[in-house]
Write an enzyme that holds these catalytic residues in place. Structure first.
Site, PDB file in Angstrom:
ATOM      1  N   LYS A   1       0.824  -1.203   0.000  1.00 29.72           N
ATOM      2  CA  LYS A   1       0.000   0.000   0.000  1.00 29.72           C
ATOM      3  C   LYS A   1       0.861   1.256   0.000  1.00 29.72           C
ATOM      4  O   LYS A   1       0.471   2.279  -0.566  1.00 29.72           O
ATOM      5  CB  LYS A   1      -0.970   0.002   1.189  1.00 29.72           C
ATOM      6  CG  LYS A   1      -2.052  -1.051   1.037  1.00 29.72           C
ATOM      7  CD  LYS A   1      -3.283  -0.764   1.854  1.00 29.72           C
ATOM      8  CE  LYS A   1      -4.385  -1.748   1.443  1.00 29.72           C
ATOM      9  NZ  LYS A   1      -5.569  -1.660   2.279  1.00 29.72           N
TER      10      LYS A   1
ATOM     11  N   LYS B   1      -8.394 -10.628  -9.424  1.00 35.05           N
ATOM     12  CA  LYS B   1      -9.471 -10.813  -8.461  1.00 35.05           C
ATOM     13  C   LYS B   1     -10.640  -9.857  -8.787  1.00 35.05           C
ATOM     14  O   LYS B   1     -10.400  -8.770  -9.299  1.00 35.05           O
ATOM     15  CB  LYS B   1      -8.881 -10.499  -7.079  1.00 35.05           C
ATOM     16  CG  LYS B   1      -9.798 -10.692  -5.906  1.00 35.05           C
ATOM     17  CD  LYS B   1      -9.016 -10.503  -4.603  1.00 35.05           C
ATOM     18  CE  LYS B   1      -9.931  -9.999  -3.496  1.00 35.05           C
ATOM     19  NZ  LYS B   1      -9.233  -9.691  -2.260  1.00 35.05           N
TER      20      LYS B   1
ATOM     21  N   LYS C   1     -13.513  -4.594  -5.485  1.00 34.99           N
ATOM     22  CA  LYS C   1     -14.628  -3.840  -4.923  1.00 34.99           C
ATOM     23  C   LYS C   1     -14.825  -2.484  -5.586  1.00 34.99           C
ATOM     24  O   LYS C   1     -15.798  -1.798  -5.340  1.00 34.99           O
ATOM     25  CB  LYS C   1     -14.380  -3.581  -3.431  1.00 34.99           C
ATOM     26  CG  LYS C   1     -14.587  -4.782  -2.532  1.00 34.99           C
ATOM     27  CD  LYS C   1     -14.818  -4.259  -1.114  1.00 34.99           C
ATOM     28  CE  LYS C   1     -14.227  -5.145  -0.047  1.00 34.99           C
ATOM     29  NZ  LYS C   1     -14.405  -4.564   1.295  1.00 34.99           N
TER      30      LYS C   1
END
Ligand code: TRP
Length: 341
Positions: A124, A206, A209
């Site tokens: 991150k 993946k 979201k």
């Protein structure tokens, strides 16, 4: 008296489960089929605590309005997917102040080097070098506090969170050794049964979201027509056989979705589509996803019609969680040597 006999005959105490989800982004079909759907059934075997990890959501910049909506939406969704607040302790993390308190205390039993080695922190930091804040660094310590407050035995998590659970065990061990046994030793578990769902537009990635732009993600609350449109556009592979294979990531993903949505095995799904074209197959997967999500969306919409009722559920969850959390927190304060009133 009768009660006592009953208790004595109980072979083992039920194990405790704790898990949490961050209210960031928009929960997807992947979140549902991969995890949330199973959380709703765990109370049959375990004493379950589930939290909306709102304190964890602010390490990345987020608008107040968005945070507020994400929190209400996720809480209501967790109820809608089957986490019955009567049978589980479901709550908002920030409603139980013990989480923030214990996380400060645990900071002092966590080594800088240990936290520095966390892969998620490194990833991150690289992704957003302009906002490498201390909260991002401290994130796993707050997560340890979440888990340890409830003396959880089992922590269902995604593979990417296993390292954080390991750090939690390191912290718990250090504290228990320094004072005396205080925390139960939690075990991280990556559910075997949860389906791994990939993006419809890039089946090697993946299902994300926040993958809204490119139609790769199906959101739990998508309208049926949007779900169908995305499935019709889903990327397939060369060839024409509906079969799962390493060189067919698109078809494999769609078969996985179908199997999970209908509760059948991958082989059963393959057999059903043995003579279907890719186009027909995609329609059928779309229909299966729509039907799997329909009852969830309907329950969700009913819950969101009454803000007062939603708040009442949050309040009773926070009270139940708070009672257990403050017992652990009080012990910790005392063992360290704080003067308590
Ligand atoms: N960090 C977890 C995630 O991103 C969410 C989380 C917060 C969590 N606190 C937790 C998971 C405690 C398990 C236990 O998925």
């Amino acid at each position: 008296m009768e009660n006592q006999t009953l208790q004595q005959n109980t072979p083992e105490k039920r194990k405790r489960v704790f898990s949490a989800i961050k209210p960031t982004g928009n929960p997807t079909l992947g979140n549902y089929l991969g995890a949330m759907k199973y959380w709703g059934k765990m109370h049959e075997e375990f004493d379950c605590f589930f939290a909306v990890a709102d304190l964890h959501a602010i390490t990345v910049a987020i608008e107040p309005k968005e945070l507020r909506e994400n929190c209400k939406r996720l809480f209501a969704l967790l109820v809608a997917v089957g986490i019955d607040p009567e049978r589980n302790v479901l709550f908002m993390q920030s409603h139980v102040p013990a989480h923030a308190e214990l996380s400060w205390l645990l900071n002092n039993y966590t080594m800088f080097g240990e936290a520095s080695r966390m892969t998620q922190f490194k990833d991150k930091s690289k992704k957003a070098p302009e906002n490498v804040n201390v909260g991002l660094f401290d994130y796993p310590v707050l997560m340890a506090a979440d888990i340890l407050l409830y003396q959880a035995d089992i922590v269902p998590v995604g593979e990417d969170q296993m390292q954080h659970v390991e750090l939690c065990r390191t912290i718990a061990t250090r504290f228990n050794n320094r004072y005396s046994p205080t925390f139960a030793m939690p075990e991280g578990r990556v559910p075997k049964f949860g389906a791994r769902i990939h993006s419809l537009s890039d089946p090697t990635a993946k299902m994300g979201k926040s993958d809204g732009e490119n139609d790769g993600s199906i959101f739990i609350l998508d309208k049926p027509e949007d779900i169908m449109r995305k499935f019709k556009r889903a990327v397939t592979d060369s060839g024409r056989e509906v079969k799962a294979a390493d060189d067919k990531p698109g078809i494999t993903n769609l078969l996985t979705i179908y199997a999970a949505a209908c509760g059948v095995t991958l082989e059963q799904a393959e057999n059903e589509f043995a003579s279907s074209s890719y186009a027909d197959f995609k329609l059928r997967v779309g229909e299966a996803a729509i039907e799997a999500l329909r009852p969830v969306r309907e329950r969700y919409e009913a819950l969101r019609r009454d803000d007062g009722a939603l708040s009442a559920l949050m309040r009773s969850g926070a009270e139940k969680a708070g009672r257990i959390a403050s017992r652990t927190l009080e012990k910790v304060y005392k063992k360290i040597g704080f003067v308590r009133l």
